[in-house]
Design an enzyme around this catalytic site. Structure first.
Site, PDB file in Angstrom:
ATOM      1  N   LYS A 269       0.833  -1.196   0.000  1.00 58.45           N
ATOM      2  CA  LYS A 269       0.000   0.000   0.000  1.00 58.45           C
ATOM      3  C   LYS A 269       0.873   1.255   0.000  1.00 58.45           C
ATOM      4  CE  LYS A 269      -3.941  -1.807   2.656  1.00 58.45           C
ATOM      5  NZ  LYS A 269      -5.026  -1.554   1.701  1.00 58.45           N
ATOM      6  N   ARG A 343     -10.578 -11.285   1.924  1.00 62.58           N
ATOM      7  CA  ARG A 343     -11.498 -12.276   1.351  1.00 62.58           C
ATOM      8  C   ARG A 343     -10.865 -13.662   1.314  1.00 62.58           C
ATOM      9  NH1 ARG A 343     -11.954  -8.744  -4.039  1.00 62.58           N
ATOM     10  NH2 ARG A 343     -11.475  -7.131  -2.507  1.00 62.58           N
TER      11      ARG A 343
HETATM   12  N1  BES Z   1      -8.091  -3.698   4.594  1.00 64.29           N
HETATM   13  C1  BES Z   1      -8.332  -3.213   3.298  1.00 64.29           C
HETATM   14  C2  BES Z   1      -9.614  -2.385   3.190  1.00 64.29           C
HETATM   15  C3  BES Z   1      -9.705  -1.123   4.000  1.00 64.29           C
HETATM   16  C4  BES Z   1      -9.614   0.113   3.392  1.00 64.29           C
HETATM   17  C5  BES Z   1      -9.968  -1.165   5.354  1.00 64.29           C
HETATM   18  C6  BES Z   1      -9.749   1.270   4.134  1.00 64.29           C
HETATM   19  C7  BES Z   1     -10.101  -0.001   6.104  1.00 64.29           C
HETATM   20  C8  BES Z   1      -9.994   1.211   5.495  1.00 64.29           C
HETATM   21  C9  BES Z   1      -8.431  -4.373   2.309  1.00 64.29           C
HETATM   22  O1  BES Z   1      -7.674  -5.491   2.646  1.00 64.29           O
HETATM   23  C10 BES Z   1      -7.905  -3.893   1.013  1.00 64.29           C
HETATM   24  O2  BES Z   1      -6.754  -3.601   0.937  1.00 64.29           O
HETATM   25  N2  BES Z   1      -8.770  -3.860  -0.007  1.00 64.29           N
HETATM   26  C11 BES Z   1      -8.386  -3.405  -1.307  1.00 64.29           C
HETATM   27  C12 BES Z   1      -8.961  -4.361  -2.306  1.00 64.29           C
HETATM   28  C13 BES Z   1      -8.419  -4.182  -3.696  1.00 64.29           C
HETATM   29  C14 BES Z   1      -6.965  -4.579  -3.757  1.00 64.29           C
HETATM   30  C15 BES Z   1      -9.233  -5.030  -4.634  1.00 64.29           C
HETATM   31  C16 BES Z   1      -8.945  -2.002  -1.493  1.00 64.29           C
HETATM   32  O3  BES Z   1     -10.033  -1.713  -1.007  1.00 64.29           O
HETATM   33  O4  BES Z   1      -8.258  -1.205  -2.106  1.00 64.29           O
HETATM   34 MN    MN Z   2      -5.671  -5.335   1.919  1.00 67.52          MN
END
Ligand code: BES
Ligand code: MN
Ligand code: ZN
Length: 489
Positions: A269, A343
């Site tokens: 990230k 997921r």
């Molecule tokens: N933990 C994150 C989602 C999240 C975002 C939680 C903001 C709390 C606050 C999740 O694991 C994630 O990274 N999701 C990605 C999915 C994408 C790679 C398809 C996202 O939402 O960007």
């Molecule tokens: Mn994630």
């Protein structure tokens, strides 16, 4: 300590009294309180408007050292949430003033046109949830929690609502336990530690606890879960909590995402806000706290909590984009983005819950997608379910507790998006659009015909700016929602 009080303010000495005040109507039954309000409203700066506050020190005629008046605005705008906020504000203000206790004057249900016990319950909730600090990591503790919160009610009500006071406080304790877990930094809640924190609290409340360690996870082929954990030095776990009351027929399974830190993995990230990813176990915290709480409340429904716990890190051992793993269900998954890790651990936990417990209802709760935050903002959770009735029941509980939820669509044809060239399914959609939906559809492929709902709490789980009854950090969302829901199921 919490207590119900019905006293004569003229006679009984009180340190601090707080009074909620409406702009346009008197909402109290107590003549002394009403006369204090009339005196306060003579001031130019206080008319009872929303956000207005004024303090009287040792006013004549009563034995009270200070009276804090808090404005609520117009009566027609008043609802249970404004009462929750009022009580939270009152308690927070007393904490800031370094006081030790407070007496909260409750308005007359009749005058605010609400049905008891709803307004009273909301005031207890606001007070309990506002009485929270997370200062474990501060050497200098500037403030401390209130030692005593009392509620001023009518004499005939003190007996009637004693039980409600206890129950509501117990539920709020659950929310606070969840907040503590979320606020704990990720270096102190690595999967093994996090599991211990939960297992110990659960055992204290006589829940049945089973922990899968890495060896057992490998033996039982939880390979999607293991693929997420592969990059971390900290070994994964899966916690299974059972609440088995006598005579219960139905089983409800709750599954909570427990990523103790989500760096994104090889799909690392960006830096901004990365510290917030310590909240990625909020679903797990909600499930654990709910089970612990319902065991205290002695609810009559059988509930199992399945909590997969991993840390998502990049390293030489980490899973790569393009890797294919065989999930616990037997279906193969192509991992096209290592940041869509929630997921992956959820499908193994869900498949296990379905196979082992054959639950009547399964609900998973997870900080699953940023896309859900884009869609609904930071105060509303997304509900995904093909069962409209279940979704509506959850939404009703959300309204009651003000842990708001919105029913999102689960269009069948979007499943196209999850087709993989090389495996049975891929873990992300082909485009960014509708990311919360594709994530939910991915999960739906693993529930079989179990009645199921998915709650995406990525928005409401963590706040960067405190509100009336929650400080900066974890909110403990989900616990009050589930407790209300389970009572109905
Ligand atoms: N933990 C994150 C989602 C999240 C975002 C939680 C903001 C709390 C606050 C999740 O694991 C994630 O990274 N999701 C990605 C999915 C994408 C790679 C398809 C996202 O939402 O960007
Ligand atoms: Mn994630
Ligand atoms: Zn995540």
């Amino acid at each position: 300590m919490l207590e119900l009080k019905s006293i004569d303010l003229k006679k009984v000495k009180t340190e601090t009294l707080t009074i909620p005040v409406c702009e346009d109507k008197d909402i109290h039954d107590d003549k002394i309180i009403s006369s204090l309000i009339i005196r306060a409203k003579k001031l130019k700066e206080f008319k009872g408007g929303q956000g207005e506050e004024v303090i009287f020190y040792s006013p004549s005629g009563v034995k009270v050292s200070r009276v804090i008046f808090i404005g609520l605005g117009k009566l027609e705008k008043l609802n249970t949430e404004s009462l929750r906020a009022f009580a939270g504000k009152a308690v927070k203000k007393c904490i800031k003033m370094n006081l030790a206790e407070v007496l909260i004057a409750c308005p007359s249900a009749k005058k605010i046109k609400m049905e008891m016990p709803l307004p009273f319950e909301a005031i207890i909730e606001g007070a309990c949830l506002g009485n929270y600090l997370f200062d474990k990591y501060k050497d200098e503790k500037k403030h401390s929690l209130l030692k005593k919160i009392s509620f001023l009610i009518k004499p005939d009500e003190t007996e009637e609502y004693g039980k409600l006071l206890k129950q509501t406080a117990t539920i709020c304790e659950g929310t606070i336990f969840a907040r503590d877990l979320v606020n704990t930094p990720s270096n102190d809640k690595k999967p093994e530690q996090f599991t211990k924190l939960i297992a110990e609290a659960a055992e204290k409340e006589n829940l049945k606890v089973k922990v899968f360690d890495e060896k057992e996870l490998k033996k039982n082929k939880f390979e999607a879960l293991l693929a997420v954990a592969a990059g971390s030095e900290s070994k994964p776990r899966m916690i299974v909590l059972e609440y088995n009351p006598k005579g219960a027929k139905k089983t409800v399974a709750l599954v909570g995402k427990g990523v103790t830190f989500d760096s994104g993995g090889i799909n690392l990230k960006p830096t901004t806000g990365l510290d917030g990813m310590k909240c990625d176990m909020s679903g797990a915290a909600a499930v654990a706290a709910t089970l612990i709480t319902i065991s205290k409340l002695k609810l009559k429904v059988r509930v199992v909590g399945v909590i997969p716990v991993v840390e998502n890190m990049p390293s030489g051992n980490a899973s790569r984009p393009g890797d294919i793993v065989k999930s616990y269900s037997g279906k193969t998954v192509e991992i096209l983005n290592t940041d869509a890790e929630g997921r992956l651990i959820l499908i193994d936990a869900i498949s296990y819950a379905v196979k082992k417990y054959k639950p009547g209802v399964l609900i998973d709760i997870a900080t699953l997608t940023g896309a859900c935050v884009i869609a609904l903002g930071e105060k509303i959770s997304g509900i995904f379910s093909s069962d409209d009735e279940l979704a509506q029941t959850i939404i009703k509980s959300g309204e009651k507790t003000h842990e708001l939820c919105w029913h999102m669509p689960l269009p069948d044809d979007y499943k196209e998006d999850l087709k993989s060239d090389f495996a049975d399914i891929k873990n992300i959609g082909s485009s960014r659009w509708g990311g919360a939906i594709t994530a939910a559809l991915f999960l739906s492929e693993f529930v079989g015909d179990t009645k199921w709902a998915h709650i995406d709490i990525a928005g409401p789980s963590y706040i960067r700016k405190g509100n009336a009854y929650c400080g900066v950090g974890g909110t403990g969302v989900g616990v009050r929602l589930f407790c209300d829901l389970l009572e109905k199921l």
